[in-house]
Design a protein around this motif. Structure first.
Motif, short mmCIF file in Angstrom:
data_model
loop_
_atom_site.label_atom_id
_atom_site.label_comp_id
_atom_site.label_asym_id
_atom_site.label_seq_id
_atom_site.Cartn_x
_atom_site.Cartn_y
_atom_site.Cartn_z
N ASN A 127 3.14 6.17 -5.58
CA ASN A 127 2.99 6.27 -7.03
C ASN A 127 1.75 7.06 -7.45
N LEU A 128 0.75 7.12 -6.57
CA LEU A 128 -0.43 7.93 -6.87
C LEU A 128 -0.15 9.41 -6.66
N PRO A 186 0.81 -1.22 0.00
CA PRO A 186 0.00 0.00 0.00
C PRO A 186 0.84 1.27 0.00
N TYR A 187 2.01 1.24 0.65
CA TYR A 187 2.88 2.41 0.66
C TYR A 187 3.35 2.75 -0.76
N ILE A 188 3.76 1.74 -1.51
CA ILE A 188 4.22 1.97 -2.88
C ILE A 188 3.08 2.51 -3.74
N GLN A 223 -0.71 13.36 -0.96
CA GLN A 223 -0.06 14.29 -0.05
C GLN A 223 0.79 13.53 0.98
N PRO A 224 1.88 14.13 1.44
CA PRO A 224 2.74 13.44 2.41
C PRO A 224 2.03 13.08 3.72
N TRP A 225 1.05 13.86 4.14
CA TRP A 225 0.37 13.54 5.38
C TRP A 225 -0.45 12.27 5.26
N ILE A 226 -0.89 11.92 4.04
CA ILE A 226 -1.61 10.67 3.85
C ILE A 226 -0.67 9.49 4.02
N VAL A 227 0.55 9.63 3.49
CA VAL A 227 1.54 8.57 3.65
C VAL A 227 1.91 8.39 5.11
N MET A 228 2.08 9.49 5.84
CA MET A 228 2.38 9.42 7.27
C MET A 228 1.20 8.80 8.03
#
Length: 117
Positions: free
Chosen positions: A35-36, A29-31, A39-44
């Motif tokens: 790739n989508l 899911p991180y990758i 925003q960085p806060w969504i990844v965090m």
């Protein structure tokens, strides 16, 4: 459950498959999120949610009574019994937490291999 022997081919294969499953569960899911271009806060938020899920999988122990899931041992509700409702809920929680428990199993077995036990 048999004793873990880190030198047996079955144990090595199980550990390799556990690592592949764990990496796919954590990094897949991180990758996709990276790739989508989200925003960085969504990844965090993803990593915080994953950490919370793994902690819940480590802490919560559920053992449903699979002989009492409903009428005739099926998932059909028995209107005269409340225990089958609890067992079905415990089964669903156990199935939901199973991937996180596999990650912890892999980490534990890897630690045993590293320290030589």
């Amino acid at each position: 459950m048999s004793e873990f022997n880190p030198r047996s081919p079955k144990s090595i294969l199980g550990l390799v498959l556990g690592w592949l499953f764990s990496l796919a569960l954590l990094l897949g899911p991180y990758i996709v999120l990276v790739n989508l271009g989200v925003q960085p806060w969504i990844v965090m938020s993803y990593w915080l949610l994953m950490l919370t899920y793994l902690m819940a999988a480590y802490v919560i122990e559920t053992t449903p009574d699979t002989s009492n899931l409903g009428i005739g041992g099926t998932m059909i509700n028995n209107p005269f019994s409340f225990e089958d409702d609890d067992n079905r809920a415990a089964l669903k929680i156990a199935l939901f937490l199973w991937p996180g428990k596999m990650v912890w199993w892999t980490l534990g077995r890897t630690w045993r291999v590293i320290r030589g036990g």
